[in-house]
Every structure is written in structure tokens, then in C-alpha cells.
Motif scaffolding. Structure first.
Motif, PDB file in Angstrom:
ATOM      1  N   MET A   1       0.839  -1.210   0.000  1.00  0.00           N
ATOM      2  CA  MET A   1       0.000   0.000   0.000  1.00  0.00           C
ATOM      3  C   MET A   1       0.872   1.257   0.000  1.00  0.00           C
ATOM      4  O   MET A   1       0.647   2.199  -0.752  1.00  0.00           O
ATOM      5  CB  MET A   1      -0.926   0.004   1.212  1.00  0.00           C
ATOM      6  N   ILE A   2       1.890   1.276   0.896  1.00  0.00           N
ATOM      7  CA  ILE A   2       2.772   2.428   0.992  1.00  0.00           C
ATOM      8  C   ILE A   2       4.022   2.142   0.172  1.00  0.00           C
ATOM      9  O   ILE A   2       4.919   1.425   0.598  1.00  0.00           O
ATOM     10  CB  ILE A   2       3.153   2.723   2.454  1.00  0.00           C
ATOM     11  N   SER A   3       4.060   2.688  -1.013  1.00  0.00           N
ATOM     12  CA  SER A   3       5.162   2.410  -1.922  1.00  0.00           C
ATOM     13  C   SER A   3       6.345   3.330  -1.649  1.00  0.00           C
ATOM     14  O   SER A   3       6.207   4.405  -1.046  1.00  0.00           O
ATOM     15  CB  SER A   3       4.706   2.580  -3.368  1.00  0.00           C
ATOM     16  N   LEU A   4       7.510   2.901  -2.098  1.00  0.00           N
ATOM     17  CA  LEU A   4       8.712   3.726  -1.972  1.00  0.00           C
ATOM     18  C   LEU A   4       8.554   5.013  -2.764  1.00  0.00           C
ATOM     19  O   LEU A   4       9.028   6.076  -2.348  1.00  0.00           O
ATOM     20  CB  LEU A   4       9.927   2.940  -2.467  1.00  0.00           C
ATOM     21  N   GLN A   5       7.872   4.936  -3.886  1.00  0.00           N
ATOM     22  CA  GLN A   5       7.636   6.124  -4.702  1.00  0.00           C
ATOM     23  C   GLN A   5       6.824   7.156  -3.930  1.00  0.00           C
ATOM     24  O   GLN A   5       7.099   8.354  -3.996  1.00  0.00           O
ATOM     25  CB  GLN A   5       6.916   5.748  -5.992  1.00  0.00           C
TER      26      GLN A   5
END
Length: 205
Positions: A1-5
Motif C-alpha cells: 500500500m505504501i510504496s517507496l515512490q
């Protein structure tokens, strides 16, 4: 859900010097560590209504209503110009005495809250920003946006606190120079005025 991008993009957005950063730094520089944390908390709290509006879709109303957008825009611009004028003419308020009592800290946090809540561009920004990082096949996009909002708020608070604490580190290097104090005071006043004028000239998109 929480991407590095999402984390990298959010960090870049938060790191960009804006009104909240200027206010937090000025609070830390002139009023101390607790004041800088209070300012950071107030500025962070000021984005909660915008994030909530984006999640609930209310920002779309602000985006399409020219009258509502103009009302928020000019209210925010006037408040920033008011802060600029008060900072410029203040001869004794920008002392280097720490203001740790709850009343003063609440006042500092409240001003930070008003700085952000009166900026209508934040609602439109989050309306366009958050959905970019929600998967198209998400089972509950509202929950995903809520989680992303909480992460963004946490990053905002941490970065602002770091800015403010850095200001408290250098504050003692200028405390004995009235000329430097006056120069810094007027610099902050001009910065608030510039942000206020910039906000006043923002066009609805």
C-alpha cells in the motif's frame, strides 16, 4: 500500500520550503525548542481538513466552485500579510526568551494551523496527489487514502520538527547581535508577505 515512490515523493514535497517551514523555523529561532514543536504540530494539524476533504471528495467542490475558492484564497492571503506586517513592526515580540507556558504554545500552534487551513490549494493538491498512489484494484480505496494521509502527516511533522530544532541550534549564535536579529525578523516578514501575495495571485484550475 505504501510504496517507496509515495515516500520519496511525499518527502520531496514536505522538504520544499513553504509558509509552514518558514513559520516553524521562525518559531524555533526566536522562541525556542518547544515553540518550534508547537508550530510544527499546528502546521501539521492544519492539513488534516484538506486531507479529510480530499478523502471525502469535498475538495472537488472547492475545485469547481470559483466563489468558495476565492474566499479561501483571499482569507489565507490576508492572514499571511497580517503576519508579515506584525512580524515587521514587532519591536519586542521577537525576543529570545523561551515561551513554554501552555497558553503561548497553544497560540503558536493555532497560528500554524490557520496558515495551512486557509490555503485552498492544499485541498486541490491532495485531491490530485493521493489517488495517484492508490492501486486501481484496491478493495477499499478510502482506507488506502486514509493510511497514506496519516503517513504524509507523520512525515510533515517530523520534517518540520527537524527544521525547527535546527533553528534552535543556531539561535544562540545571533542572540547577541541586534542587527542580525532585525535582519532575520524582516526577512521572515518579507517571506510571509511574498507567500501571501503569491497565494492571492493563484488562479483556480
Amino acid at each position: 500500500m505504501i510504496s517507496l515512490q509515495f515516500v520519496i515523493t511525499s518527502l520531496l514535497v514536505v522538504l520544499m520550503p513553504g509558509t509552514g517551514v518558514i513559520y516553524t523555523v521562525s518559531s524555533g529561532l526566536f522562541k525556542g525548542r518547544k515553540a518550534s514543536i508547537a508550530a510544527a504540530a499546528g502546521c501539521t494539524a492544519g492539513i488534516i481538513p484538506h486531507l479529510s476533504a480530499s478523502i471525502l471528495g469535498l475538495a472537488a467542490i472547492l475545485h469547481t466552485s470559483a466563489v468558495l475558492f476565492q474566499m479561501f484564497k483571499y482569507a489565507g492571503a490576508i492572514y499571511l500579510l497580517y503576519m508579515a506586517w506584525g512580524t515587521w513592526r514587532d519591536k519586542g515580540g521577537l525576543s529570545f526568551k523561551a515561551q513554554d507556558d501552555h497558553k503561548n504554545l497553544f497560540h503558536i500552534a493555532k497560528r500554524g494551523f490557520l496558515i495551512n487551513i486557509l490555503n485552498p490549494k492544499l485541498s486541490i493538491f491532495f485531491l490530485a496527489f493521493l489517488p495517484l498512489f492508490v492501486p486501481h484494484d484496491a478493495s477499499s480505496p478510502t482506507i488506502d487514502m486514509l493510511v497514506l494521509s496519516l503517513v504524509f502527516m507523520w512525515m510533515t511533522f517530523v520534517v518540520f520538527v527537524i527544521y525547527g530544532l535546527f533553528a534552535t541550534v543556531v539561535r544562540h549564535q545571533v542572540v547577541h547581535s541586534p542587527r542580525v536579529v532585525g535582519w532575520i525578523q524582516r526577512s521572515f516578514a518579507l517571506a510571509f508577505a511574498a507567500f501571501g501575495l503569491k497565494l492571492a495571485m493563484v488562479e483556480q484550475k
